[in-house]
Design an enzyme around this catalytic site. Structure first.
Site, PDB file in Angstrom:
ATOM      1  N   ASP A 278       0.834  -1.203   0.000  1.00 46.95           N
ATOM      2  CA  ASP A 278       0.000   0.000   0.000  1.00 46.95           C
ATOM      3  C   ASP A 278       0.870   1.255   0.000  1.00 46.95           C
ATOM      4  OD1 ASP A 278      -2.329   1.463   0.055  1.00 46.95           O
ATOM      5  OD2 ASP A 278      -2.619   1.287   2.215  1.00 46.95           O
TER       6      ASP A 278
ATOM      7  N   HIS B 115       3.260   3.667  -8.931  1.00 46.46           N
ATOM      8  CA  HIS B 115       3.128   2.259  -9.298  1.00 46.46           C
ATOM      9  C   HIS B 115       4.416   1.738  -9.956  1.00 46.46           C
ATOM     10  CE1 HIS B 115      -0.976   2.328  -8.093  1.00 46.46           C
ATOM     11  NE2 HIS B 115      -1.388   3.114  -9.079  1.00 46.46           N
TER      12      HIS B 115
ATOM     13  N   LEU C 214      11.446 -20.293  -4.145  1.00 48.16           N
ATOM     14  CA  LEU C 214      10.354 -19.455  -3.645  1.00 48.16           C
ATOM     15  C   LEU C 214       9.113 -19.598  -4.523  1.00 48.16           C
ATOM     16  CD1 LEU C 214       9.326 -17.097  -1.785  1.00 48.16           C
ATOM     17  CD2 LEU C 214      10.210 -15.545  -3.536  1.00 48.16           C
TER      18      LEU C 214
END
Length: 225
Positions: A11, A28, A122
């Protein structure tokens, strides 16, 4: 002990841009750079599953120009950065409903998922067009279709997007907001929550290590004494 599964609500991109008198898309863009750093760091630290909340079902309410810019950034990330990350043993899984996405972007995403499905380091979950309530409803709808009348917690979990993965040990939220925002509501029942005032574009590998360090100090009793 390193958390096996870390989930992050990324956020603050818009506020990061606003503080610098820049259009939101610049936030962004910077946020995507942070994603790459944090994925690499999580992999290096030995995290097995990393879930990033990238685009919620509510994000469609944003201006079309911003949504289009997000899709463009996502496409660039999929084509360039994810292919690089996949060489480091990273496997991609998508949490959410891709049916509303442009067909070319959807194809790019599914292609990378297939190309990385045998990677074993991962596991990177990217939540796209994701809402936890919708996920739970979808799970129960599927169970009804299959005639399941007495579901257990384990059975419900097997119908969620995260089927086969451990629930998050640690949930991180950036930008200082104390909200879950319809994210992994079933899976975070016993997650430790860590909130930082850092905006996502400013979040660093050191901040990730600090969150893990705080997690390691917690006494996780899971309802016991």
């Amino acid at each position: 002990m390193i958390p096996e599964h870390i989930a992050i609500i990324m956020d603050g991109n818009g506020r990061w841009a606003k503080k610098r008198s820049l259009p939101r898309v610049f936030g962004h863009r910077q946020g995507v750079k942070t994603v790459k750093k944090i994925v690499k760091s999580a992999n290096r630290l030995g995290v097995k599953v990393l879930t990033l909340y990238a685009f919620s079902t509510e994000n469609w309410k944003r201006p079309k120009t911003e949504v289009d810019a997000l899709f463009s950034l996502l496409s660039r990330f999929i084509k360039k950065d994810l292919k690089e990350l996949s060489n480091a043993g990273i496997k991609l899984r998508i949490l959410g409903d891709l049916s509303k996405f442009p067909q070319d972007l959807k194809s790019e995403i599914l292609s990378v998922c297939k190309d990385t499905e045998n990677n074993t380091d991962l596991e990177l979950n990217i939540a796209l067009n994701y809402g936890a309530r919708q996920e739970i409803v979808k799970a129960f709808e599927e169970m009804l279709k299959q005639g399941i009348k007495n579901p257990t917690e384990e059975l419900v979990s097997s119908f969620l997007y995260t089927a086969g993965q451990p629930d998050p040990d640690l949930l991180i939220r950036t930008s200082g907001e104390f909200r879950i925002s319809n994210f992994l509501l079933w899976q975070i029942a016993y997650s430790e929550i860590y909130v930082t005032n850092k905006l996502w574009p400013d979040f660093t590998p050191k901040d990730l290590e600090d969150a893990i360090s705080e997690f390691q100090k917690r006494d996780r009793r899971f309802g016991g004494i």
